[in-house]
Design an enzyme around this catalytic site. Structure first.
Site, PDB file in Angstrom:
ATOM      1  N   ASN A 158       0.734  -1.356  -0.009  1.00 26.93           N
ATOM      2  CA  ASN A 158       0.131  -0.149  -0.088  1.00 26.93           C
ATOM      3  C   ASN A 158       0.914   1.213   0.117  1.00 26.93           C
ATOM      4  O   ASN A 158       0.602   2.197  -0.623  1.00 26.93           O
ATOM      5  CB  ASN A 158      -0.763  -0.011   1.400  1.00 26.93           C
ATOM      6  CG  ASN A 158      -0.165  -0.092   2.572  1.00 26.93           C
ATOM      7  OD1 ASN A 158       0.844  -0.665   2.684  1.00 26.93           O
ATOM      8  ND2 ASN A 158      -0.696   0.518   3.453  1.00 26.93           N
ATOM      9  N   GLY A 234       1.676  -5.878   7.249  1.00 25.82           N
ATOM     10  CA  GLY A 234       0.880  -6.863   6.557  1.00 25.82           C
ATOM     11  C   GLY A 234      -0.575  -7.300   7.419  1.00 25.82           C
ATOM     12  O   GLY A 234      -0.781  -6.715   8.375  1.00 25.82           O
ATOM     13  N   SER A 235      -0.905  -8.139   6.777  1.00 26.75           N
ATOM     14  CA  SER A 235      -2.259  -8.871   7.358  1.00 26.75           C
ATOM     15  C   SER A 235      -1.933  -9.660   8.790  1.00 26.75           C
ATOM     16  O   SER A 235      -0.842 -10.105   8.808  1.00 26.75           O
ATOM     17  CB  SER A 235      -3.029  -9.641   6.387  1.00 26.75           C
ATOM     18  OG  SER A 235      -2.297 -10.957   6.356  1.00 26.75           O
ATOM     19  N   THR A 236      -3.108  -9.531   9.367  1.00 30.25           N
ATOM     20  CA  THR A 236      -2.897 -10.401  10.564  1.00 30.25           C
ATOM     21  C   THR A 236      -2.786 -11.901  10.471  1.00 30.25           C
ATOM     22  O   THR A 236      -2.175 -12.668  11.028  1.00 30.25           O
ATOM     23  CB  THR A 236      -4.439  -9.950  11.441  1.00 30.25           C
ATOM     24  OG1 THR A 236      -4.070  -8.839  11.958  1.00 30.25           O
ATOM     25  CG2 THR A 236      -4.336 -11.053  12.794  1.00 30.25           C
ATOM     26  N   ALA A 237      -3.647 -12.381   9.244  1.00 30.46           N
ATOM     27  CA  ALA A 237      -3.641 -13.900   8.904  1.00 30.46           C
ATOM     28  C   ALA A 237      -1.873 -14.217   8.548  1.00 30.46           C
ATOM     29  O   ALA A 237      -1.447 -15.399   8.994  1.00 30.46           O
ATOM     30  CB  ALA A 237      -4.444 -14.301   7.809  1.00 30.46           C
ATOM     31  N   THR A 238      -1.328 -13.359   7.867  1.00 27.12           N
ATOM     32  CA  THR A 238       0.117 -13.643   7.603  1.00 27.12           C
ATOM     33  C   THR A 238       0.958 -13.721   8.665  1.00 27.12           C
ATOM     34  O   THR A 238       1.822 -14.359   8.611  1.00 27.12           O
ATOM     35  CB  THR A 238       0.424 -12.540   6.192  1.00 27.12           C
ATOM     36  OG1 THR A 238      -0.207 -12.697   5.294  1.00 27.12           O
ATOM     37  CG2 THR A 238       1.952 -13.130   5.762  1.00 27.12           C
ATOM     38  N   ALA A 239       0.744 -12.715   9.407  1.00 26.46           N
ATOM     39  CA  ALA A 239       1.456 -12.408  10.873  1.00 26.46           C
ATOM     40  C   ALA A 239       1.469 -14.021  11.659  1.00 26.46           C
ATOM     41  O   ALA A 239       2.341 -14.082  12.151  1.00 26.46           O
ATOM     42  CB  ALA A 239       1.082 -11.367  11.629  1.00 26.46           C
ATOM     43  N   GLU A 256       3.186  -5.148  12.322  1.00 23.94           N
ATOM     44  CA  GLU A 256       2.539  -4.228  12.299  1.00 23.94           C
ATOM     45  C   GLU A 256       1.288  -4.727  11.446  1.00 23.94           C
ATOM     46  O   GLU A 256       1.635  -4.802  10.124  1.00 23.94           O
ATOM     47  CB  GLU A 256       3.127  -3.016  11.917  1.00 23.94           C
ATOM     48  CG  GLU A 256       2.351  -1.744  12.014  1.00 23.94           C
ATOM     49  CD  GLU A 256       1.518  -1.333  11.020  1.00 23.94           C
ATOM     50  OE1 GLU A 256       0.195  -1.788  11.288  1.00 23.94           O
ATOM     51  OE2 GLU A 256       1.665  -0.913   9.970  1.00 23.94           O
ATOM     52  N   CYS A 290      -3.472   1.438   6.462  1.00 21.27           N
ATOM     53  CA  CYS A 290      -3.850   0.517   7.868  1.00 21.27           C
ATOM     54  C   CYS A 290      -4.295   1.510   8.824  1.00 21.27           C
ATOM     55  O   CYS A 290      -5.078   1.280   9.717  1.00 21.27           O
ATOM     56  CB  CYS A 290      -2.716  -0.144   8.343  1.00 21.27           C
ATOM     57  SG  CYS A 290      -1.303   0.889   9.023  1.00 21.27           S
ATOM     58  N   GLU A 471       7.320   0.351  16.704  1.00 21.89           N
ATOM     59  CA  GLU A 471       8.331   0.919  15.767  1.00 21.89           C
ATOM     60  C   GLU A 471       8.165   2.548  16.008  1.00 21.89           C
ATOM     61  O   GLU A 471       7.408   3.211  16.653  1.00 21.89           O
ATOM     62  CB  GLU A 471       7.924   0.766  14.108  1.00 21.89           C
ATOM     63  CG  GLU A 471       8.052  -0.670  14.012  1.00 21.89           C
ATOM     64  CD  GLU A 471       7.171  -1.114  12.632  1.00 21.89           C
ATOM     65  OE1 GLU A 471       6.689  -0.296  12.047  1.00 21.89           O
ATOM     66  OE2 GLU A 471       7.968  -2.023  11.934  1.00 21.89           O
TER      67      GLU A 471
END
Length: 490
Positions: A158, A234-239, A256, A290, A471
């Site tokens: 993004n 990125g996304s919560t699912a990837t995290a 994040e 985000c 961060e």
């Protein structure tokens, strides 16, 4: 995915490993979102490419980490200078690659990318460590901070260069070397920045960039035993997958993640300022930030007035060709993402929601060349239950929902009623109220009577499913270093 020999007219990117551009055997198609056509081929890197990049980073680490903070800061400052000198070229490329307007890239993305290097070049010179005396035992205790080693950095599509440099800058300022993986959908400005590395004085192997998908390049980086630290946006699912993959190695993680950010607007708010800012906070960068506002709770006594004026203001927020300076928004990142965002609008309508403007209401007047682009006008929805997926899940597009509330406690309950906790905005002239509400909102960042005002020294990050860690000036320095306590008896 296809062979790099095909379609030589496309821009073909190469990985940057050990200070050299290295071709890749297979590539991924990358689209210009404003026309819906392939224009670039991105390396489809895997374990071999990541292994080579990690080896280069490990080799460069002893010399780079031995340099003084001042010496490293000079390199970061030079890189910032070079980005600023090439700002227009980078802005044009970022717009074409991501779909955002050239104006947004020119005024936000690229200046902030340069400022990330400049900020951390200065910040790294001003950290202090702890010291304590134990005179009764004849001991002096103090702490030192050491770089961790090879940092694995994974950034999203993004705000491509903006968020990639937000990770690279503090990592190398602290003395680490890095292997970074930008999103495969927006890789061009990262590749362009690699061309500036040698001129800036970045030694070979200090910054390595490997392009590719999360499933192949990202997984190989996260699972590499010689990468002790991962910073991911990125996304919560990837995290969740990153956390599982990293667990056997006890890696340091900074995550994040997504947001479902509320705006809470009280009856005593300055509505002129509030509406102008909330249009911007809801729809900037096509809503693909985000921190964008996606749930708006308005005190009932001003709800009708707010909704009418907000819809009128949103209709003036122009969507169209990214190169046109009169447009506020460009195209969404991909056809798949556009379809996903449209699905949420359709769901809202099926649940009885009212779409006041935007998708399915307002037609876009696009040139024939852009007819297949991934455009959506600003969309405002009301009449949706707080339990709806539309109110609970991150949409990440130009869609926001408006709902009334009666009491302060109700507003806070609604604001906190999702699994995310990244940011929030609060609008009121009552100083006591904004302090009180800001304390009770479960979010890592709360803006009152403003949005996206950032002091890079301060912590950035979310609560709940919006992330792990923070961060910013001191926080990034602490993440990218290990602290060591030393006791001297004398």
């Amino acid at each position: 995915m296809s062979d790099s020999s095909e379609q030589s007219s496309y821009l073909v990117l190469e990985n940057y490993i050990g200070g050299k551009f290295v071709p890749c055997r297979t590539h991924i198609d990358s689209y210009d979102p404003s026309i819906g056509q392939v224009y670039c081929r991105v390396p489809d890197s895997g374990e071999d490419e990541v292994e080579a990049a990690v080896a280069a980073a490990k080799e460069a680490f002893p010399d780079w980490s031995a340099r003084s903070p001042q010496q490293r800061a000079q390199v970061l400052t030079k890189l910032a200078d070079l980005l600023e000198a090439n700002l227009e070229e980078f802005a044009q490329a970022e717009s074409r690659d991501q779909g955002k307007t050239v104006t947004f890239a020119r005024t936000t993305d690229i200046p902030r990318a340069a400022n990330n290097f400049r900020f951390f070049a200065s910040s790294v010179l001003h950290h202090t460590t702890d010291c304590s005396q134990m005179d009764h035992m004849g001991c002096l205790n103090y702490t030192v901070r050491c770089p961790v080693g090879v940092a694995g950095l994974i950034s999203p599509w993004n705000l491509p260069l903006y968020l990639l440099t937000w990770k690279i800058a503090p990592a190398i300022a602290a003395g680490n070397t890095v292997v970074a993986k930008p999103s495969e959908m927006t890789s061009v400005t990262a590749w362009m920045m690699c061309k500036l590395m040698q001129q800036a004085g970045v030694p070979p192997g200090v910054v390595n960039i490997v392009f590719g998908t999360g499933q192949r390049a990202g997984d190989a980086l996260v699972g590499h035993p010689d990468v002790p630290l991962i910073s991911f946006t990125g996304s919560t699912a990837t995290a969740q997958r990153i956390t599982e993959r990293s667990a056997p190695y006890c890696k340091k993680l900074s995550l994040e993640l997504g947001g479902k950010n509320p705006a809470i607007i009280f009856a005593d708010a300055n509505l002129d300022q509030c509406i102008e800012t909330t249009v911007r906070s809801s729809f900037s960068n096509q809503g693909e930030i985000c921190l964008c506002t996606s749930r708006i709770y308005v005190e009932r006594s001003i709800y009708s007035e707010f909704l009418e004026r907000f819809v009128a203001a949103a209709k003036k927020w122009k969507t169209g060709v990214p190169s046109d300076p009169s447009n506020n928004n460009g195209a969404l990142i991909s056809k798949e993402h556009l379809d996903r965002v449209r699905t949420f609008v359709a769901l809202a309508k099926s649940e009885g929601g009212i779409v006041h403007c935007g998708e399915g209401v307002d037609q876009l007047d696009l040139p024939e060349r852009n007819a297949s682009g991934y455009f959506m006008p600003p969309t405002i929805i009301s009449g949706i239950s707080d339990s709806s997926r539309v109110m609970q899940e991150e949409i990440f597009g130009p869609v926001t929902c408006v709902s009334p509330f009666d009491t302060e406690d109700e507003a806070i309950s609604k604001g906190n009623g999702v699994r995310y906790g990244l940011s929030a905005t609060v609008w009121s002239r009552d100083v006591g109220k904004v302090h009180r509400v800001a304390r009770r909102i479960q979010a890592g960042l709360v803006w009152t009577n403003c949005w996206l005002v950032r002091d890079l020294n301060l912590p950035f990050g979310g609560m709940k499913n919006s992330g792990v860690g923070r961060e910013g000036g001191k926080d990034s320095y602490h993440f990218f270093t290990e602290v060591k306590s030393i006791t001297i008896q004398h």
